[in-house]
Design an enzyme around this catalytic site. Structure first.
Site, mmCIF file in Angstrom:
data_model
loop_
_atom_site.group_PDB
_atom_site.id
_atom_site.type_symbol
_atom_site.label_atom_id
_atom_site.label_comp_id
_atom_site.label_asym_id
_atom_site.label_seq_id
_atom_site.Cartn_x
_atom_site.Cartn_y
_atom_site.Cartn_z
ATOM 1 N N ARG A 55 48.685 -38.504 -87.800
ATOM 2 C CA ARG A 55 48.258 -38.900 -89.138
ATOM 3 C C ARG A 55 49.412 -39.570 -89.871
ATOM 4 O O ARG A 55 50.576 -39.341 -89.570
ATOM 5 C CB ARG A 55 47.812 -37.674 -89.940
ATOM 6 C CG ARG A 55 46.529 -37.012 -89.480
ATOM 7 C CD ARG A 55 46.176 -35.834 -90.369
ATOM 8 N NE ARG A 55 47.325 -34.992 -90.636
ATOM 9 C CZ ARG A 55 48.056 -35.027 -91.757
ATOM 10 N NH1 ARG A 55 47.739 -35.840 -92.735
ATOM 11 N NH2 ARG A 55 49.108 -34.242 -91.905
ATOM 12 N N LYS A 197 40.501 -34.836 -90.424
ATOM 13 C CA LYS A 197 41.224 -34.261 -91.560
ATOM 14 C C LYS A 197 40.742 -34.848 -92.888
ATOM 15 O O LYS A 197 40.877 -34.206 -93.928
ATOM 16 C CB LYS A 197 42.732 -34.463 -91.389
ATOM 17 C CG LYS A 197 43.331 -33.571 -90.294
ATOM 18 C CD LYS A 197 43.098 -32.077 -90.548
ATOM 19 C CE LYS A 197 43.834 -31.201 -89.561
ATOM 20 N NZ LYS A 197 43.494 -29.776 -89.697
ATOM 21 N N HIS A 217 42.932 -23.099 -93.356
ATOM 22 C CA HIS A 217 43.455 -23.729 -92.150
ATOM 23 C C HIS A 217 43.902 -22.596 -91.232
ATOM 24 O O HIS A 217 45.032 -22.120 -91.316
ATOM 25 C CB HIS A 217 44.621 -24.653 -92.529
ATOM 26 C CG HIS A 217 45.171 -25.429 -91.387
ATOM 27 N ND1 HIS A 217 46.503 -25.704 -91.244
ATOM 28 C CD2 HIS A 217 44.565 -25.988 -90.323
ATOM 29 C CE1 HIS A 217 46.697 -26.400 -90.149
ATOM 30 N NE2 HIS A 217 45.537 -26.582 -89.562
ATOM 31 N N SER A 235 52.128 -25.177 -86.811
ATOM 32 C CA SER A 235 52.287 -25.572 -85.414
ATOM 33 C C SER A 235 53.436 -24.798 -84.758
ATOM 34 O O SER A 235 54.509 -24.658 -85.339
ATOM 35 C CB SER A 235 52.572 -27.073 -85.381
ATOM 36 O OG SER A 235 52.586 -27.520 -84.069
ATOM 37 N N LYS A 239 49.090 -19.685 -83.178
ATOM 38 C CA LYS A 239 47.737 -19.539 -83.742
ATOM 39 C C LYS A 239 46.650 -19.636 -82.653
ATOM 40 O O LYS A 239 45.783 -18.781 -82.545
ATOM 41 C CB LYS A 239 47.548 -20.643 -84.802
ATOM 42 C CG LYS A 239 46.265 -20.585 -85.605
ATOM 43 C CD LYS A 239 46.375 -21.410 -86.876
ATOM 44 C CE LYS A 239 46.727 -22.863 -86.653
ATOM 45 N NZ LYS A 239 45.578 -23.772 -86.639
ATOM 46 N N THR A 240 46.725 -20.685 -81.834
ATOM 47 C CA THR A 240 45.713 -20.885 -80.787
ATOM 48 C C THR A 240 45.864 -19.825 -79.696
ATOM 49 O O THR A 240 44.887 -19.223 -79.256
ATOM 50 C CB THR A 240 45.842 -22.304 -80.186
ATOM 51 O OG1 THR A 240 45.714 -23.246 -81.253
ATOM 52 C CG2 THR A 240 44.771 -22.577 -79.159
ATOM 53 N N ASP A 254 40.709 -23.832 -85.962
ATOM 54 C CA ASP A 254 41.473 -24.660 -86.903
ATOM 55 C C ASP A 254 41.061 -24.580 -88.371
ATOM 56 O O ASP A 254 41.913 -24.511 -89.236
ATOM 57 C CB ASP A 254 41.418 -26.125 -86.447
ATOM 58 C CG ASP A 254 42.514 -26.981 -87.071
ATOM 59 O OD1 ASP A 254 43.633 -26.462 -87.299
ATOM 60 O OD2 ASP A 254 42.261 -28.164 -87.332
ATOM 61 N N ARG A 320 47.022 -35.173 -77.312
ATOM 62 C CA ARG A 320 45.925 -34.309 -77.790
ATOM 63 C C ARG A 320 44.729 -34.363 -76.855
ATOM 64 O O ARG A 320 44.542 -35.320 -76.108
ATOM 65 C CB ARG A 320 45.449 -34.810 -79.163
ATOM 66 C CG ARG A 320 46.461 -34.618 -80.280
ATOM 67 C CD ARG A 320 46.245 -33.302 -80.968
ATOM 68 N NE ARG A 320 47.183 -33.056 -82.051
ATOM 69 C CZ ARG A 320 47.092 -32.020 -82.858
ATOM 70 N NH1 ARG A 320 46.112 -31.142 -82.722
ATOM 71 N NH2 ARG A 320 47.980 -31.830 -83.810
#
Length: 539
Positions: A55, A197, A217, A235, A239-240, A254, A320
């Site tokens: 982004r 986003k 988030h 990041s 989290k994942t 997410d 990604r």
């Protein structure tokens, strides 16, 4: 696939050859036919997003009008653009898409049927449409028959504004939200995350303002007895990894909403995971999800083959993959749940200061939520051992149109109403900072989370951290007791104290910009001291 379509002329798009709601197979075929992508050795589509592989936050704008002017937290993150300049850019994109072969996708966001929002996306490239098919909620034929969009996304990577300054933007590329017209414009960038986003930033304003829903988030999962856990983290904090639990069903990884009815729902219908350094051993769910129906971005092939080299960051570190959520086995369908019991704030503290696990009171929970702290390691070359603190309000500052205290106070209220426990989990260093100490073992972090989810930390003894005021358990099943108080793990206690004060300072300095809007309870949730004063009582 619905073949009966409506005219795009209502949007001003004329003489376009529009493909509506194409299947993944047809979109893949079209992408390859046009020379815009290639297939990997297992048949997954791989594309390159061109100049932008992430982004571009500096090129993101919100239209400043009656709806937004007194609501949005204007500043570095949320930059204003006038309605007139938006109209000019919209007209230019519409003109640009006219006469072209384009791709239309009717989908939805927000999995809870009480909050579902229909989104129509019109894209210049077939693979942009493929991404939306993966990431938004897919609709059945009956839902598509009477489809009416609430929001419209226009995505034209090939259009660049010829005179950016004249229309109030910085460069030829832009990502703009108009809350009155309910349109998201993306121009000049093919990075697919701009569309995702964009819509989620819109939800981050619409849901709290219009629906009293807290947007978050975060990732979330649910246990066999219906207890839900939420994981916030920037990041690299886990989290994942930590929300992918073989004993629990994944709700999403997410973006979620927390409703007044105390349910939590996934915003999206897919996952958009980082692929750099991916291995089947490290991230089995993600690795196995990369198959036909997934979309790889900016990866590199091993020379002379169609085999992906996940360790090659030649194009970008931000490689990604997007895939529909049903590419993962252990998922919660439909993607919402109730009975929220535990919230985890994940931080990778490379200073080695924060406890591996601590329990937060409501004021601390709001303070740490607003702070959104983790630490980045400056570099791995010899002699550079000093970490850098990193703060992102609400663990998602780039996507939050309202002042962070609005979200924090909503979280605090919901926590207290639902009787939720909030935990700060340090997945970073112990026994010293990066370069001296060592990373807390993943098996210990998993043991802490498992103990919490089983209620095993409800009745243990706690002690207060002398500088951060956090409540640290003295015992956690399966975790060595000596690591639970971080000061114990440092050889030099004085070194620990001075490093902890240094980090406390960083927290206070970062929080200054929020302090005027924060309640007394939130302000009291920060580190207990901001100087050496008062330490003698504790050490």
């Amino acid at each position: 696939m619905i073949t009966e379509t409506i005219s795009l002329e209502k949007y001003g798009i004329k003489d376009a050859n529009a493909h509506w709601n194409m299947s993944a197979e047809d979109l893949q075929k079209k992408t390859i036919e046009l020379g815009l992508g290639t297939e990997t050795d297992n048949g997954t589509l791989a594309i390159n997003t061109g100049k932008f592989t992430g982004r571009s936050p500096k090129d993101r704008f919100l239209v400043k009008d009656d709806y937004t002017k007194d609501r949005v937290w204007w500043g570095r993150i949320n930059k204003p653009i006038s309605p007139e300049n938006f109209d000019i850019l919209q007209e230019e994109i519409v003109k640009y898409l006219s006469g072209k072969e384009i791709y239309v996708r009717d989908a939805a966001v927000c999995a809870d049927p009480n909050y579902t929002m229909n989104v129509r996306t019109i894209t210049e490239y077939p693979w942009s449409n493929y991404f939306i098919k993966n990431m938004f909620l897919r609709l059945n034929e009956k839902q598509l028959e009477n489809f009416e969009e609430e929001w419209l996304v226009l995505c034209a990577p090939g259009y660049e504004a010829p005179d950016p300054q004249a229309v109030g933007i910085i460069a030829g590329n832009f990502s703009i939200l108009n809350f009155t017209k309910k349109i998201a414009l993306v121009g000049g960038s093919a990075y697919t995350g701009e569309m995702k986003k964009g819509i989620f930033s819109a939800l981050n304003l619409i849901l709290p303002v219009e629906k009293n829903v807290l947007p978050m988030h975060c990732s979330a999962n649910v246990g066999e007895f219906g207890d839900t856990a939420i994981f916030f983290g920037l990041s690299g904090t886990g989290k994942t990894t930590l929300s992918a639990d073989p004993n629990r069903k994944l709700i999403g990884d997410d973006e979620h909403g927390w409703t007044p009815e105390n349910t939590i729902f996934n915003f999206e219908g897919g996952c958009y995971a980082k692929a750099i350094d991916l291995t089947e051993e490290k991230e089995p769910d993600i690795y196995r999800a990369i198959r036909p129906g997934a979309l790889l971005e900016n990866i590199v092939f091993k020379e002379g083959t169609k085999e992906v080299d996940y360790f090659d960051s030649t194009i970008t570190q931000n490689t990604r993959v997007s895939y529909p959520i049903n590419h993962i086995d252990n998922i919660q369908m439909p993607q919402y749940a109730e009975n929220i019991k535990n919230i985890f704030f994940l931080t990778c503290d490379a200073f080695g200061v924060l406890p591996p696990v601590s329990k937060l009171n409501p004021g601390q929970a709001a303070y740490h939520f607003i702070s959104g702290y983790t630490a980045k390691v400056a570099g791995t070359e010899a002699g550079i051992n000093e970490p850098v603190p990193s703060f992102s309000a609400c663990f998602g500052e780039p996507f939050m149109p309202l002042h962070p205290t609005v979200y924090a106070e909503m979280l605090s209220k919901k926590m207290q109403e639902a009787g939720v426990n909030v935990w700060l989990i340090n997945t970073g260093w112990s026994g010293g900072p990066y370069g001296v100490g060592s990373r807390i073992k993943l098996k210990y972090t998993r043991a802490m989370i498992t103990a919490i989810l089983k209620g095993q930390l409800d009745d243990v003894e706690y002690q207060e951290h002398p500088i951060f005021g956090l409540n640290m358990p003295k015992y956690v099943p399966g975790v060595p007791m000596e690591i639970l108080d971080p000061m114990n793990t440092w050889l030099q206690k004085g070194g620990y104290i001075s490093k902890a004060i240094q980090l406390a300072h960083a927290f206070h300095i970062n929080f200054d910009k929020f302090a005027s809007e924060a309640s007394e309870e939130i302000l009291n949730g920060g580190p207990l001291i901001d100087s050496h004063h008062g330490l003698d009582d504790h050490v």
